[in-house]
Design an enzyme around this catalytic site. Structure first.
Site, mmCIF file in Angstrom:
data_model
loop_
_atom_site.group_PDB
_atom_site.id
_atom_site.type_symbol
_atom_site.label_atom_id
_atom_site.label_comp_id
_atom_site.label_asym_id
_atom_site.label_seq_id
_atom_site.Cartn_x
_atom_site.Cartn_y
_atom_site.Cartn_z
ATOM 1 N N HIS A 113 3.472 -2.205 5.951
ATOM 2 C CA HIS A 113 4.165 -3.276 5.231
ATOM 3 C C HIS A 113 5.655 -3.089 5.409
ATOM 4 O O HIS A 113 6.164 -1.955 5.290
ATOM 5 C CB HIS A 113 3.813 -3.256 3.742
ATOM 6 C CG HIS A 113 2.353 -3.460 3.516
ATOM 7 N ND1 HIS A 113 1.755 -4.688 3.684
ATOM 8 C CD2 HIS A 113 1.369 -2.580 3.235
ATOM 9 C CE1 HIS A 113 0.454 -4.547 3.491
ATOM 10 N NE2 HIS A 113 0.199 -3.286 3.214
ATOM 11 N N ASN A 119 2.219 -15.560 7.808
ATOM 12 C CA ASN A 119 3.639 -15.773 7.493
ATOM 13 C C ASN A 119 4.586 -14.814 8.203
ATOM 14 O O ASN A 119 5.805 -14.972 8.116
ATOM 15 C CB ASN A 119 3.898 -15.724 5.966
ATOM 16 C CG ASN A 119 3.118 -16.780 5.230
ATOM 17 O OD1 ASN A 119 3.189 -17.952 5.596
ATOM 18 N ND2 ASN A 119 2.355 -16.397 4.225
ATOM 19 N N ALA A 139 -0.380 -11.117 2.954
ATOM 20 C CA ALA A 139 -0.956 -11.310 1.619
ATOM 21 C C ALA A 139 -2.454 -10.997 1.571
ATOM 22 O O ALA A 139 -2.987 -10.688 0.497
ATOM 23 C CB ALA A 139 -0.705 -12.742 1.153
ATOM 24 N N ASN A 188 -0.570 -5.257 9.792
ATOM 25 C CA ASN A 188 0.096 -5.715 8.571
ATOM 26 C C ASN A 188 -0.660 -6.966 8.145
ATOM 27 O O ASN A 188 -0.457 -8.042 8.699
ATOM 28 C CB ASN A 188 1.566 -6.048 8.842
ATOM 29 C CG ASN A 188 2.276 -6.511 7.563
ATOM 30 O OD1 ASN A 188 1.618 -6.810 6.561
ATOM 31 N ND2 ASN A 188 3.588 -6.578 7.606
ATOM 32 N N TYR A 246 12.421 -9.090 3.617
ATOM 33 C CA TYR A 246 11.796 -8.691 4.876
ATOM 34 C C TYR A 246 12.777 -8.407 6.012
ATOM 35 O O TYR A 246 12.362 -8.032 7.108
ATOM 36 C CB TYR A 246 10.786 -9.767 5.316
ATOM 37 C CG TYR A 246 9.666 -9.957 4.310
ATOM 38 C CD1 TYR A 246 8.769 -8.922 4.049
ATOM 39 C CD2 TYR A 246 9.530 -11.148 3.596
ATOM 40 C CE1 TYR A 246 7.760 -9.066 3.115
ATOM 41 C CE2 TYR A 246 8.512 -11.303 2.658
ATOM 42 C CZ TYR A 246 7.629 -10.262 2.413
ATOM 43 O OH TYR A 246 6.629 -10.399 1.492
ATOM 44 N N ASP A 282 -13.833 -5.266 5.540
ATOM 45 C CA ASP A 282 -15.166 -5.019 6.100
ATOM 46 C C ASP A 282 -15.144 -5.027 7.625
ATOM 47 O O ASP A 282 -15.852 -4.245 8.268
ATOM 48 C CB ASP A 282 -16.165 -6.069 5.594
ATOM 49 C CG ASP A 282 -16.572 -5.834 4.149
ATOM 50 O OD1 ASP A 282 -16.199 -4.788 3.579
ATOM 51 O OD2 ASP A 282 -17.259 -6.699 3.585
ATOM 52 N N HIS A 324 -4.066 -7.898 -0.242
ATOM 53 C CA HIS A 324 -4.342 -7.757 -1.661
ATOM 54 C C HIS A 324 -5.703 -8.294 -2.091
ATOM 55 O O HIS A 324 -6.137 -8.054 -3.203
ATOM 56 C CB HIS A 324 -3.205 -8.421 -2.451
ATOM 57 C CG HIS A 324 -1.847 -8.030 -1.930
ATOM 58 N ND1 HIS A 324 -1.406 -6.724 -1.950
ATOM 59 C CD2 HIS A 324 -0.872 -8.745 -1.293
ATOM 60 C CE1 HIS A 324 -0.200 -6.665 -1.384
ATOM 61 N NE2 HIS A 324 0.143 -7.871 -0.973
ATOM 62 N N ARG A 335 0.972 -7.138 -5.806
ATOM 63 C CA ARG A 335 1.134 -6.570 -4.463
ATOM 64 C C ARG A 335 0.863 -5.060 -4.435
ATOM 65 O O ARG A 335 0.805 -4.446 -3.388
ATOM 66 C CB ARG A 335 2.556 -6.807 -3.947
ATOM 67 C CG ARG A 335 2.862 -8.256 -3.685
ATOM 68 C CD ARG A 335 4.199 -8.403 -2.988
ATOM 69 N NE ARG A 335 4.743 -9.710 -3.247
ATOM 70 C CZ ARG A 335 4.441 -10.803 -2.536
ATOM 71 N NH1 ARG A 335 3.631 -10.735 -1.515
ATOM 72 N NH2 ARG A 335 4.974 -11.970 -2.849
HETATM 73 C C1 DQA Z 1 3.882 -7.707 3.379
HETATM 74 C C2 DQA Z 1 3.716 -7.573 1.863
HETATM 75 C C3 DQA Z 1 2.732 -8.604 1.335
HETATM 76 O O1 DQA Z 1 2.610 -8.486 -0.070
HETATM 77 C C4 DQA Z 1 3.205 -9.997 1.658
HETATM 78 O O2 DQA Z 1 2.258 -10.952 1.210
HETATM 79 C C5 DQA Z 1 3.525 -10.182 3.097
HETATM 80 C C6 DQA Z 1 4.244 -9.117 3.798
HETATM 81 C C7 DQA Z 1 4.979 -6.770 3.935
HETATM 82 O O3 DQA Z 1 5.026 -6.590 5.149
HETATM 83 O O4 DQA Z 1 5.806 -6.273 3.168
HETATM 84 O O5 DQA Z 1 3.273 -11.221 3.679
HETATM 85 O O6 DQA Z 1 2.651 -7.337 4.011
#
Ligand code: DQA
Length: 145
Positions: free
Chosen positions: A99, A10, A76, A73, A22, A86, A79, A110
């Site tokens: 992040h 994403n 998601a 980065n 973001y 690994d 988590h 998160r």
């Molecule tokens: C993220 C934080 C994650 O929880 C989220 O799912 C993301 C972006 C961040 O850059 O703040 O996709 O990694």
């Protein structure tokens, strides 16, 4: 010094994705900032983005012997992806987790990163600047900053 920057799922939508969380910088803008900063230090920075977990794992495997450090980065996957954790542990390169948002100031799910224990450190909450700080961190770890 070669540094691989891996953006997870994403993050290709940055610029329009939940800008209140973001920000409005696009991934292309972040990547060009990182490459520019890399050039200034003599480091070669390559940036990749994948939505699929397996593609991220493949990129981590390919990094062994080709790169000196990884900035990631995991989106998601942070988590819950034991598989990405690994893979990072397997290649043994120094890793910095980034992040854009402050994951500790958001939803409970998160707050936990399964990736963090295999990283040298985590930078969270500083927006695109966090990637630049991560780059500084890997250069410092390598004695280049
Ligand atoms: C993220 C934080 C994650 O929880 C989220 O799912 C993301 C972006 C961040 O850059 O703040 O996709 O990694």
């Amino acid at each position: 010094m070669r540094i691989l920057v891996i953006h997870g799922p994403n993050l290709n939508l940055l610029g329009t994705r939940e800008p209140d969380v973001y920000g409005t910088a696009t991934l292309a803008e972040i990547d060009s900032l990182l490459r520019e900063r890399g050039r200034g230090t003599g480091a070669e920075v390559e940036c990749v983005q994948f939505n699929a977990e397996g593609a991220i794992i493949d990129a981590i495997h390919r990094a062994a012997g080709r790169y000196d450090a990884i900035v990631i980065n995991p989106g998601a996957y942070t988590h819950y992806s034991i598989a990405i954790r690994d893979a990072l542990a397997a290649v043994g390169l120094p890793v910095v987790e980034v992040h854009l948002s402050n994951i500790h100031a958001r939803e409970d799910f998160r707050r936990h990163s399964v990736i963090a224990p295999v990283c040298r450190g985590t930078i969270s909450g500083f927006g695109p600047v966090g990637y630049v700080l991560a780059l500084e961190a890997v250069l410092a770890l390598a004695g280049r900053a």
